[in-house]
Scaffold this motif. Structure first.
Motif, PDB file in Angstrom:
ATOM      1  N   GLU A  67      40.963  29.351 -96.256  1.00 18.49           N
ATOM      2  CA  GLU A  67      39.638  29.224 -96.850  1.00 18.49           C
ATOM      3  C   GLU A  67      39.323  30.391 -97.755  1.00 18.49           C
ATOM      4  O   GLU A  67      39.904  31.465 -97.619  1.00 18.49           O
ATOM      5  CB  GLU A  67      38.583  29.168 -95.735  1.00 18.49           C
ATOM      6  N   GLU A  68      38.361  30.149 -98.647  1.00 20.17           N
ATOM      7  CA  GLU A  68      37.910  31.204 -99.542  1.00 20.17           C
ATOM      8  C   GLU A  68      37.281  32.324 -98.724  1.00 20.17           C
ATOM      9  O   GLU A  68      36.407  32.076 -97.903  1.00 20.17           O
ATOM     10  CB  GLU A  68      36.870  30.613-100.483  1.00 20.17           C
ATOM     11  N   LEU A  69      37.735  33.563 -98.951  1.00 19.74           N
ATOM     12  CA  LEU A  69      37.160  34.680 -98.198  1.00 19.74           C
ATOM     13  C   LEU A  69      35.926  35.240 -98.894  1.00 19.74           C
ATOM     14  O   LEU A  69      34.962  35.634 -98.253  1.00 19.74           O
ATOM     15  CB  LEU A  69      38.191  35.797 -98.048  1.00 19.74           C
ATOM     16  N   CYS A  70      35.992  35.290-100.205  1.00 20.90           N
ATOM     17  CA  CYS A  70      34.906  35.930-100.964  1.00 20.90           C
ATOM     18  C   CYS A  70      33.602  35.169-100.766  1.00 20.90           C
ATOM     19  O   CYS A  70      33.568  33.943-100.858  1.00 20.90           O
ATOM     20  CB  CYS A  70      35.275  35.946-102.436  1.00 20.90           C
TER      21      CYS A  70
ATOM     22  N   ASP B  21      36.329  48.801-100.944  1.00 15.17           N
ATOM     23  CA  ASP B  21      35.575  49.430 -99.857  1.00 15.17           C
ATOM     24  C   ASP B  21      34.356  48.642 -99.390  1.00 15.17           C
ATOM     25  O   ASP B  21      34.184  48.432 -98.187  1.00 15.17           O
ATOM     26  CB  ASP B  21      35.151  50.847-100.275  1.00 15.17           C
ATOM     27  N   PRO B  22      33.475  48.196-100.290  1.00 12.32           N
ATOM     28  CA  PRO B  22      32.239  47.559 -99.786  1.00 12.32           C
ATOM     29  C   PRO B  22      32.413  46.101 -99.436  1.00 12.32           C
ATOM     30  O   PRO B  22      31.488  45.486 -98.910  1.00 12.32           O
ATOM     31  CB  PRO B  22      31.282  47.712-100.966  1.00 12.32           C
ATOM     32  N   CYS B  23      33.548  45.525 -99.668  1.00 14.44           N
ATOM     33  CA  CYS B  23      33.711  44.079 -99.457  1.00 14.44           C
ATOM     34  C   CYS B  23      33.397  43.745 -97.995  1.00 14.44           C
ATOM     35  O   CYS B  23      34.021  44.287 -97.075  1.00 14.44           O
ATOM     36  CB  CYS B  23      35.122  43.663 -99.829  1.00 14.44           C
ATOM     37  N   PRO B  24      32.448  42.858 -97.734  1.00 12.84           N
ATOM     38  CA  PRO B  24      31.949  42.658 -96.369  1.00 12.84           C
ATOM     39  C   PRO B  24      32.843  41.763 -95.523  1.00 12.84           C
ATOM     40  O   PRO B  24      32.587  41.618 -94.335  1.00 12.84           O
ATOM     41  CB  PRO B  24      30.586  42.010 -96.593  1.00 12.84           C
ATOM     42  N   THR B  25      33.836  41.129 -96.076  1.00 13.57           N
ATOM     43  CA  THR B  25      34.604  40.171 -95.292  1.00 13.57           C
ATOM     44  C   THR B  25      35.666  40.870 -94.460  1.00 13.57           C
ATOM     45  O   THR B  25      36.837  40.600 -94.580  1.00 13.57           O
ATOM     46  CB  THR B  25      35.276  39.147 -96.215  1.00 13.57           C
ATOM     47  N   LYS B  26      35.204  41.833 -93.615  1.00 16.18           N
ATOM     48  CA  LYS B  26      36.137  42.564 -92.785  1.00 16.18           C
ATOM     49  C   LYS B  26      36.659  41.639 -91.676  1.00 16.18           C
ATOM     50  O   LYS B  26      35.947  40.694 -91.321  1.00 16.18           O
ATOM     51  CB  LYS B  26      35.454  43.805 -92.185  1.00 16.18           C
ATOM     52  N   PRO B  27      37.779  41.803 -91.059  1.00 13.68           N
ATOM     53  CA  PRO B  27      38.722  42.891 -91.322  1.00 13.68           C
ATOM     54  C   PRO B  27      39.615  42.620 -92.526  1.00 13.68           C
ATOM     55  O   PRO B  27      40.217  43.531 -93.040  1.00 13.68           O
ATOM     56  CB  PRO B  27      39.553  42.932 -90.041  1.00 13.68           C
ATOM     57  N   ILE B  28      39.728  41.356 -92.964  1.00 10.69           N
ATOM     58  CA  ILE B  28      40.536  41.094 -94.158  1.00 10.69           C
ATOM     59  C   ILE B  28      39.595  41.041 -95.339  1.00 10.69           C
ATOM     60  O   ILE B  28      38.752  40.147 -95.427  1.00 10.69           O
ATOM     61  CB  ILE B  28      41.288  39.755 -94.035  1.00 10.69           C
TER      62      ILE B  28
ATOM     63  N   CYS C  83      29.102  38.203-102.849  1.00 14.85           N
ATOM     64  CA  CYS C  83      27.996  39.127-102.606  1.00 14.85           C
ATOM     65  C   CYS C  83      27.794  40.080-103.773  1.00 14.85           C
ATOM     66  O   CYS C  83      26.799  40.799-103.825  1.00 14.85           O
ATOM     67  CB  CYS C  83      28.251  39.923-101.340  1.00 14.85           C
ATOM     68  N   LEU C  84      28.721  40.121-104.719  1.00  9.10           N
ATOM     69  CA  LEU C  84      28.652  40.936-105.933  1.00  9.10           C
ATOM     70  C   LEU C  84      28.701  42.436-105.668  1.00  9.10           C
ATOM     71  O   LEU C  84      28.400  43.241-106.542  1.00  9.10           O
ATOM     72  CB  LEU C  84      27.378  40.631-106.750  1.00  9.10           C
ATOM     73  N   LEU C  85      29.041  42.807-104.428  1.00 10.03           N
ATOM     74  CA  LEU C  85      29.091  44.243-104.136  1.00 10.03           C
ATOM     75  C   LEU C  85      30.193  44.928-104.953  1.00 10.03           C
ATOM     76  O   LEU C  85      30.024  46.037-105.447  1.00 10.03           O
ATOM     77  CB  LEU C  85      29.334  44.471-102.641  1.00 10.03           C
ATOM     78  N   CYS C  86      31.342  44.253-105.061  1.00  9.88           N
ATOM     79  CA  CYS C  86      32.428  44.880-105.807  1.00  9.88           C
ATOM     80  C   CYS C  86      32.053  45.021-107.271  1.00  9.88           C
ATOM     81  O   CYS C  86      32.352  46.017-107.918  1.00  9.88           O
ATOM     82  CB  CYS C  86      33.709  44.087-105.636  1.00  9.88           C
ATOM     83  N   GLU C  87      31.368  43.995-107.806  1.00 11.32           N
ATOM     84  CA  GLU C  87      30.951  44.073-109.195  1.00 11.32           C
ATOM     85  C   GLU C  87      30.002  45.236-109.403  1.00 11.32           C
ATOM     86  O   GLU C  87      30.058  45.943-110.402  1.00 11.32           O
ATOM     87  CB  GLU C  87      30.276  42.756-109.594  1.00 11.32           C
TER      88      GLU C  87
END
Ligand code: SF4
Ligand code: SF4
Lengths: 155, 355
Positions: free
Chosen positions: A60-63, A111-118, A66-70
């Protein structure tokens, strides 16, 4: 200056030592990696181009758009377009482009990508970036997700 | 063709052409050897893509330089800009005409007599000094005619450097001239044969000063300040491209060869094999003297010159570049006093022994 010190300097002994080192090196085997023919093992955190990925378990799509990386990208090279999902829950990616011409491989976007742990965005090990026109550096979402097929430059 | 015409025109012309050809070929392959040696010193590989082990690399480089765009900067002095590379190359090649490549006097080929050198002038060494100092005109003019400040600065530094090293360069030879009693290059080698001694032993100070000044004269590392790429973006030849640039490089390498040949001739017995007067060591001629009496001379001369050139490259691979004031310091505070001391010492010894 002591006498020995003066003699060392006057007789250029230090220079001779240096020349001895280079002379010895003449006969040592080379340590060059012949790059197109062979590559080195990368450290696990080696930062190549950033890429997107899907959940390896479910596909499935992980992203989550949230636009945090942008927002954090210092060179503003990420641009994300997303829309509401038909079922009303969350957002869905429409396009996700990274302009590699501007990316400085800082890894801040991961770093800020919220879809932890991957994390959905990650620094891949792909570093062979040569291209023939500027379009080659703007990657479409499909390319980002699936990854470019590894190019072999071996001749 | 009449006999006189052949002897006075055709033979010298042929000799000049041979020396020019051999020197150009040697320069081409010296660039390859230099890259190889430097690479091995740094545990790197060297050019290996063009031909087996890169032996066609010089040809590829030559073709590349030929087909490069030839740029003349706007408002540069067109005539001088073109003339400068030629002015640098000519003196360098002219100096080669005085080098005795082999001994044994004349040898005959097709019924005509040849000398294994182009000219034996009885003021040979002095003429060499004069010629080698002419190369600076090309560099100065090239820097000035480019109409750009980086080449100008590079040329000025070059002028200052070459002028300050010209003095010890000349002084350091005087010891050899005193010992041999002649200024002819052939005569100096003959004197070394008769003395049973190569002059590097009694003239080690002179050799040191001469070689260091020679390295500085030819702008090689660690004295390559005229083209310091970090500060000057390549110095006096910043604005040069293609073949004109190659001419400057050609001049540099030919001058290196000239310096190495002079070192060989003045200090290491020129074409002589080690212990030239000991008949028992005749095997050192590799049996080549049965083929032709002049051949072992060529071999030994080439060998020694190559060794001196190797030291050139070795220095380049070892030492970092001098700072400009250090360079001047070395020239004026060390090299000139040392060379003068060498002259005085040699003079005193020669006087005492001659008595
Ligand atoms: S690695 Fe740095 S520059 Fe590149 S996309 Fe990520 S945040 Fe931007
Ligand atoms: S931070 Fe991660 S989840 Fe958020 S938009 Fe970027 S890649 Fe997608």
């Amino acid at each position: 200056m002591s006498v020995t010190g003066f003699l060392r300097k006057f007789l250029l002994l230090e220079m001779m030592q240096g020349m001895w080192v280079t002379l010895k090196n003449q006969f040592r085997p080379h340590i060059t990696v012949e790059y197109p023919k062979e590559t080195v093992e990368f450290a696990p955190r080696f930062r190549g181009v950033p890429r997107l990925r899907k959940d390896p378990a479910t596909g499935e799509e992980l992203c989550v758009s949230c636009l945090l990386c942008e927002a954090i990208c210092p060179t503003e090279c990420i641009s994300i377009v997303s829309e509401k999902r038909p079922d009303g829950k969350g957002k869905q990616l429409v396009s996700f482009t990274i302009n590699y011409e501007r990316c400085c491989f800082c890894g801040l976007c991961v770093d800020p990508c919220p879809t932890k742990p991957i994390t959905a965005i990650y620094m891949s090990h792909d570093y062979e970036l040569a291209g023939y026109d500027r379009d080659a550096y703007v990657t479409a979402r499909e390319e980002l997700v699936d990854g470019k097929p590894a190019k072999l430059y071996t001749r | 063709m009449s006999d006189a015409l052949v002897r006075n025109l055709a033979i010298p012309l042929a000799q000049v052409l041979v020396v020019l050809g051999v020197a150009s070929g040697a320069v081409a392959y010296m660039t390859l050897i230099e890259r190889k040696i430097l690479a091995f010193m740094q545990l790197r590989l060297s050019p290996r893509r063009v031909g087996p082990h890169g032996i066609l690399q010089p040809i590829a480089d030559g073709i590349k330089l030929l087909i490069k765009e030839d740029i003349t900067p706007t408002r540069a002095d067109k005539l001088l800009f073109t003339l400068a590379p030629i002015l640098t190359v000519l003196p360098a090649f002219t100096a080669l005409s005085l080098i005795p490549f082999s001994g044994g006097g004349k040898f005959t080929l097709f019924g005509y007599e040849f000398f294994p050198w182009i000219a034996d002038v009885n003021v040979g060494v002095v003429f060499l000094l004069a010629i080698s100092s002419l190369g600076i005109y090309g560099i100065m003019l090239g820097g000035w005619a480019s109409n750009s400040k980086y080449p100008m600065l590079g040329a000025l530094r070059s002028a200052a450097q070459m002028v300050s090293y010209e003095v010890p360069f000349g002084f350091s030879i005087i010891g050899v001239l005193m010992l041999s009693g002649t200024a002819s290059m052939v005569g100096i080698v003959e004197a070394q044969r008769q003395a049973h001694l190569w002059y590097f032993a009694p003239q080690c100070l002179g050799l040191f000063v001469f070689f260091v000044s020679g390295v500085a004269e030819t702008n090689r590392l660690p004295f390559d300040l005229p083209e310091a790429e970090a500060e000057l973006v390549a110095g006096f030849h910043t604005e040069y491209t293609g073949m004109k640039f190659a001419f400057f490089m050609l001049a540099e390498y030919v001058s290196m060869m000239v310096i190495a040949s002079i070192v060989t001739t003045l200090f290491f017995g020129g074409w002589l094999r080690p212990f030239p007067n000991v008949a028992a060591l005749g095997w050192l001629n590799f049996g080549l003297d049965h083929l032709h009496p002049a051949l072992p001379g060529f071999v030994w001369f080439g060998l020694k010159t190559f060794l001196v050139l190797f030291v050139y490259l070795w220095l380049r691979g070892t030492f970092p570049r001098y700072r400009y004031d250090q360079l001047m310091n070395l020239g004026w505070f060390w090299m000139i006093p040392l060379s003068i001391a060498n002259v005085v010492l040699t003079g005193a010894v020669v006087l005492l022994v001659a008595r």
